[in-house]
Motif scaffolding. Structure first.
Motif, short mmCIF file in Angstrom:
data_model
loop_
_atom_site.label_atom_id
_atom_site.label_comp_id
_atom_site.label_asym_id
_atom_site.label_seq_id
_atom_site.Cartn_x
_atom_site.Cartn_y
_atom_site.Cartn_z
N GLY A 177 0.81 -1.31 -0.06
CA GLY A 177 -0.06 -0.01 0.05
C GLY A 177 0.78 1.14 0.13
O GLY A 177 1.99 1.25 0.17
N TRP A 178 0.25 2.47 -0.18
CA TRP A 178 0.86 3.62 -0.20
C TRP A 178 0.26 4.61 1.02
O TRP A 178 -0.90 4.33 1.57
N ARG A 179 1.05 5.31 1.48
CA ARG A 179 0.68 6.14 2.76
C ARG A 179 1.38 7.43 2.95
O ARG A 179 2.49 7.77 2.27
N ILE A 180 0.90 8.35 3.24
CA ILE A 180 1.27 9.95 3.42
C ILE A 180 2.20 9.78 4.69
O ILE A 180 2.06 9.59 5.55
N VAL A 181 3.44 10.23 4.48
CA VAL A 181 4.40 10.66 5.40
C VAL A 181 4.42 12.10 5.92
O VAL A 181 4.19 12.12 7.00
N SER A 182 4.28 12.78 5.11
CA SER A 182 4.07 14.39 5.35
C SER A 182 3.58 15.11 4.13
O SER A 182 3.25 14.73 3.23
N VAL A 183 3.30 16.52 4.57
CA VAL A 183 2.93 17.26 3.46
C VAL A 183 3.52 18.60 3.41
O VAL A 183 4.04 19.08 4.61
#
Length: 122
Positions: free
Chosen positions: A52-58
């Motif tokens: 899967g893919w995930r958000i680490v930061s913005v």
């Protein structure tokens, strides 16, 4: 693990509740093969599955953080990916989709509205 930076270059915000509608594909050559294949990778912020893919930061204008509709990391259960913001994401593939890193890898991302981007070597 693949690390990407993806910018929302459009004019619309994408709510995180719609991130499961973002299509992500990794194009690469699997271990022990010599031809490319395409792997669809689901959004999996809490890394429940192996793949899967995930958000680490913005980032906003290259700076960590958001001023408008912040995404509540690490959970990503509310907020929006607003225009000009960049998501720093990681993509994990399970062992079945282990890539042969001597061949080029590309990642294609398609937003719910059909806008798309590609990064990599194919």
């Amino acid at each position: 693990m693949i690390r990407l930076e993806i910018k929302n270059a459009g004019s619309s915000s994408i709510p995180v509740v719609h991130f499961d509608r973002i299509e992500m594909f990794v194009v690469g050559t699997l271990e022990n093969y010599t031809y490319p294949t395409v792997v669809r990778v689901p959004f999996d912020q809490l890394s429940i599955g192996e793949e899967g893919w995930r958000i680490v930061s913005v980032l906003t204008n290259g700076v960590m953080g958001e001023a408008l509709n912040p995404i509540n990391l690490p959970y990503a259960s509310k907020g929006k990916w607003d225009p000009s913001e960049e998501l720093i994401i990681t993509v994990n593939l399970d062992r079945q989709h282990a890539l042969n890193l001597t061949y080029p890898i590309s990642v294609v991302v398609v937003a719910p509205n059909g806008a798309s981007t590609m990064d990599g070597g194919f």
